[in-house]
Scaffold this active site. Structure first.
Site, short mmCIF file in Angstrom:
data_model
loop_
_atom_site.label_atom_id
_atom_site.label_comp_id
_atom_site.label_asym_id
_atom_site.label_seq_id
_atom_site.Cartn_x
_atom_site.Cartn_y
_atom_site.Cartn_z
N ASP A 1 23.54 30.46 -49.01
CA ASP A 1 22.56 30.02 -48.02
C ASP A 1 22.98 30.66 -46.69
O ASP A 1 23.94 30.23 -46.05
CB ASP A 1 22.57 28.49 -47.94
N TYR B 1 24.43 22.06 -46.35
CA TYR B 1 23.06 21.82 -45.88
C TYR B 1 22.15 22.92 -46.40
O TYR B 1 22.36 24.09 -46.09
CB TYR B 1 23.06 21.81 -44.34
N LYS C 1 15.83 31.50 -39.52
CA LYS C 1 16.24 31.52 -38.12
C LYS C 1 16.10 32.92 -37.49
O LYS C 1 15.01 33.27 -37.07
CB LYS C 1 17.65 30.95 -37.98
C1 PLP Z 1 22.33 26.39 -43.81
C2 PLP Z 1 20.92 25.95 -43.63
N1 PLP Z 1 20.07 26.05 -44.66
C3 PLP Z 1 18.79 25.69 -44.55
C4 PLP Z 1 18.27 25.19 -43.39
C5 PLP Z 1 16.85 24.74 -43.32
O1 PLP Z 1 16.09 25.60 -42.53
P1 PLP Z 1 14.73 25.08 -41.86
O2 PLP Z 1 15.10 24.11 -40.80
O3 PLP Z 1 14.09 26.34 -41.38
O4 PLP Z 1 13.94 24.44 -42.97
C6 PLP Z 1 19.11 25.08 -42.27
C7 PLP Z 1 18.59 24.56 -40.98
O5 PLP Z 1 19.30 24.36 -40.04
C8 PLP Z 1 20.47 25.45 -42.40
O6 PLP Z 1 21.33 25.29 -41.38
#
Ligand code: PLP
Length: 435
Positions: free
Chosen positions: A236, A141, A264
């Protein structure tokens, strides 16, 4: 297993939501509840029902809601202005703290969401390397950009390395720019990197994919293959940053990428995220360093927002205190062990996977090491369980328990009691009646 009772005010808000929001929701959780407030490790809905909160705003509230130090920092900043577009002291200090803490971070560029951070991280890798393709992992993700929505959650997974789009509206051409590999299969990932190295601009991976820990050697194998070909490796760390350890998953697992994305926790509950990494790659954002032709434009109205920055700084200050991570890990360990024990005793085909600050029950038996393993999970059982937990005053996402510094012994007791009751109900429901 009905939800806790909703009063008239909440029912009216839910009705209004259905009228003005697609599917009656913001797109995150189902639109079946309206949260009124949160404090510490608890949230309350508009009807006054109280929940132990393992959703934590999908992760940012790692030290709990309304931590007094974060509140004080935010309240001191607000009367001094809430956004400037220009540099501000707090954003600069937050960048310096990230550089100190995170192994790969030599320079930091702020944005407002993890989606943005990941999209820019892939772009900056492509720009640095002068190649177009990105290798990502099935089930990984990385936010909601066209590229990230390739093989995130395909119902019918394709043949590796072919990408499967997870959304309509994405140009067909995007799928040809992505190379998809199975998480935790180092041999396959390395062979795809070797085969396509001349086309690959970057490799992006969640070092801990959703709930799946990396197998020993997996991240190092990616590191080695990327180093061999000069390909930027992106971790990530939107979820794992400052959660698995102060230095993030790269410190926790001992493998340093070239770039990482953060979100976050670093915004302390406000919209703030970042791309961080090697100075020579981050120089793409510096016209003076790379010249007009190679310069990567990056602008965002709220980037480095001072309210978010003070909230992030205050959060990190709390996390630097002795014992902070030990406490979160101890709480998470107790929950994981308690839940595992109950599932095993009941003989349910379910197991707890993850690490103490972030875990969940996976409703499948046997080894689960990648997205296809997760697909074996019993979705109906998962829904029943989550509904039972909600009805017992546990707030969580569909597939995650996020643990915070604010969870205490009473929260653990309440949660284990609720899980115990859900296990018993599940056993009763699935028991084959005697002939
Ligand atoms: C691993 C990861 N990357 C990126 C994101 C995307 O972040 P945002 O919701 O702030 O766009 C998330 C969101 O949960 C995530 O879990």
């Amino acid at each position: 297993m009905n939800d806790l009772p909703h009063g008239d005010e909440e029912l009216a808000l839910l009705e209004l939501a259905r009228r003005v929001l697609p599917a009656g929701s913001f797109g995150n959780l189902a639109g079946d509840i309206v949260i009124r407030e949160g404090r510490g490790a608890r949230v309350w809905d508009v009807s006054g029902n109280e929940y132990v909160d393992f959703l934590l705003g999908s992760g940012p509230m790692f030290i709990g809601h309304c931590h007094p130090d974060v509140m004080a920092a935010v309240q001191a900043q607000i009367p001094r202005g809430t956004t400037f577009f220009a540099n501000n002291e707090h954003g600069i200090r937050l960048a310096a703290e990230i550089v100190d803490a995170v192994p790969c971070a030599e320079k930091v560029r702020f944005v407002s969401s993890g989606t943005e951070a990941d999209a820019y991280a892939m772009r900056v890798a492509r720009a640095f390397r002068g190649r177009d393709k990105i290798l990502k992992f099935e089930g990984g993700y990385h936010g909601m950009s066209d590229y990230s929505l390739m093989s995130l959650a395909p119902k019918r997974p394709g043949n590796f390395p072919q990408a499967v789009p997870d959304s309509p509206g994405i140009p067909r051409s995007v799928r040809d720019e992505m190379i998809i590999a199975p998480f935790n299969d180092a041999a396959m990932a390395v062979s795809l990197i070797n085969e396509h190295h001349d086309e690959i601009g970057g490799v992006i991976v969640e070092p801990f994919q959703r709930l799946l820990p990396p197998k020993p050697g997996f991240l190092q194998a990616l590191r080695d293959a990327c180093t061999e070909h000069g390909i930027p490796l992106i971790f990530d760390e939107v979820v794992t940053g400052f959660r698995f350890a102060y230095g993030g998953a790269q410190a926790f697992f001992g493998v340093t990428p070239d770039l990482c994305t953060l979100g976050k926790i670093i915004g302390g509950g406000f919209p703030l995220a970042a791309i961080a990494g090697r100075e020579d790659i981050m120089a793409q954002f510096d016209r003076g360093k790379v010249g007009d032709d190679r310069f990567l434009t990056q602008i965002g109205t709220l980037s480095g927002n001072p309210v978010a920055a003070v909230a992030g700084l205050a959060t990190l200050e709390v996390l630097r205190r002795p014992g902070a991570y030990e406490k979160v890990f101890a709480t998470g360990r107790e929950l994981m062990a308690g839940i595992s024990g109950m599932l095993a005793k009941a003989g349910l085909p379910a197991q707890v996977i993850g690490v103490p600050p972030l875990f969940d029950i996976v409703y499948a038996s046997g080894d689960v090491e990648n997205y296809r393993g997760m697909l074996r999970g019993d979705v109906e059982m998962q829904r029943r369980f989550n509904r039972r937990l909600r009805a017992a005053g546990i707030m969580k996402g569909e597939s995650k328990f996020y643990v915070s510094l604010a969870h205490d012994a009473a929260d653990v007791r309440h949660t284990l009691g609720a899980v115990g009751a859900a296990v018993e109900a599940e056993v009763a429901e699935t028991r084959v009646p005697a002939q």
